[in-house]
Design a protein around this motif. Structure first.
Motif, short mmCIF file in Angstrom:
data_model
loop_
_atom_site.label_atom_id
_atom_site.label_comp_id
_atom_site.label_asym_id
_atom_site.label_seq_id
_atom_site.Cartn_x
_atom_site.Cartn_y
_atom_site.Cartn_z
N SER A 23 60.16 80.41 26.89
CA SER A 23 60.82 79.78 27.95
C SER A 23 62.39 79.91 27.65
CB SER A 23 60.59 78.57 28.10
OG SER A 23 59.20 78.52 28.70
N CYS A 40 58.38 86.12 34.20
CA CYS A 40 57.54 85.10 34.95
C CYS A 40 58.09 85.01 36.38
CB CYS A 40 57.55 83.90 33.88
SG CYS A 40 59.13 83.40 33.36
N CYS A 48 59.95 81.11 37.61
CA CYS A 48 59.94 80.17 36.53
C CYS A 48 61.47 79.82 36.15
CB CYS A 48 59.60 80.68 35.26
SG CYS A 48 59.90 82.33 34.57
N CYS A 129 55.98 77.47 39.02
CA CYS A 129 56.39 78.04 37.85
C CYS A 129 54.96 78.14 37.14
CB CYS A 129 57.42 77.18 37.21
SG CYS A 129 57.36 77.24 35.42
N CYS A 132 55.30 76.54 33.54
CA CYS A 132 55.30 75.32 33.67
C CYS A 132 53.79 74.62 33.70
CB CYS A 132 56.11 74.85 34.68
SG CYS A 132 57.76 75.36 34.68
#
Ligand SMILES: C/C(=C\C[C@@]12O[C@]1(C)C(=O)c1ccccc1C2=O)CCC[C@H](C)CCC[C@H](C)CCCC(C)C
Length: 162
Positions: A23, A40, A48, A129, A132
């Protein structure tokens, strides 16, 4: 007796650490190059970067308001994730009841964070997401693992006393 549990705990903590690193790299890449397409980001409602770039992507969307947007603590959530999962992977090796109680507190806290972030995704950003959601699953698995481990450690302590 907790060997397998410890291995699983360390494994899932490293999984969370990997996702946090991922991330963070995505965030840096998007920041440096606005044409960067994150792997992503699948569609408008399955993104994301929509979450990471939102006002909730930094300092949990809270620290900026409390301490000011320029505060040194107003870091991307993923950096807090890196700290958190490194900590959890380290204490995962420990068979001390005290350390594991701390770990239980930390995993309970991370699941509160999951509920908070999930509601932001659903009700405010209306976004799915995938990174997540995977993090939420990992947080939940870690909670279960630490809970079982603490139960076993306490049981072992009792057996030793008798
Ligand atoms: C991928 C990651 C963070 C990115 C994030 O994806 C999250 C979580 C998310 O759901 C979300 C939704 C809406 C907007 C933005 C976002 C995000 O940006 C890292 C794990 C974060 C983890 C949930 C943090 C747990 C932190 C501890 C509860 C507190 C640690 C305290 C430290 C001082 C050690």
């Amino acid at each position: 007796m907790t060997k397998l549990l410890n291995d699983a705990l360390v494994f899932f903590s490293l999984f969370g650490l990997g996702l946090s690193f991922y991330s963070y790299i995505i965030e840096l890449s998007v920041e440096m190059d606005e044409n960067y397409v994150a792997s992503c980001d699948f569609s408008e409602h399955m993104s994301c970067t929509k979450a990471f770039k939102s006002e909730y992507g930094k300092g949990f969307g809270i620290l900026g308001r409390l301490l000011g947007n320029d505060s040194v603590f107003n870091l991307p959530n993923s950096l807090y994730g890196i700290l958190f999962y490194s900590f959890l992977a380290t204490v995962g090796f420990s068979d001390s009841t005290f350390t594991t109680t701390i770990a239980l507190g930390a995993t309970v806290l991370s699941n509160c964070a999951s509920v908070y972030f999930a509601s932001i995704l659903i009700f405010i950003l209306k976004d799915l997401c995938v990174v997540c959601v995977t993090i939420y699953v990992i947080n939940f698995i870690n909670l279960i693992l630490v809970y079982i481990k603490l139960g076993r450690l306490r049981q072992e302590e009792k057996l030793k006393q008798n």
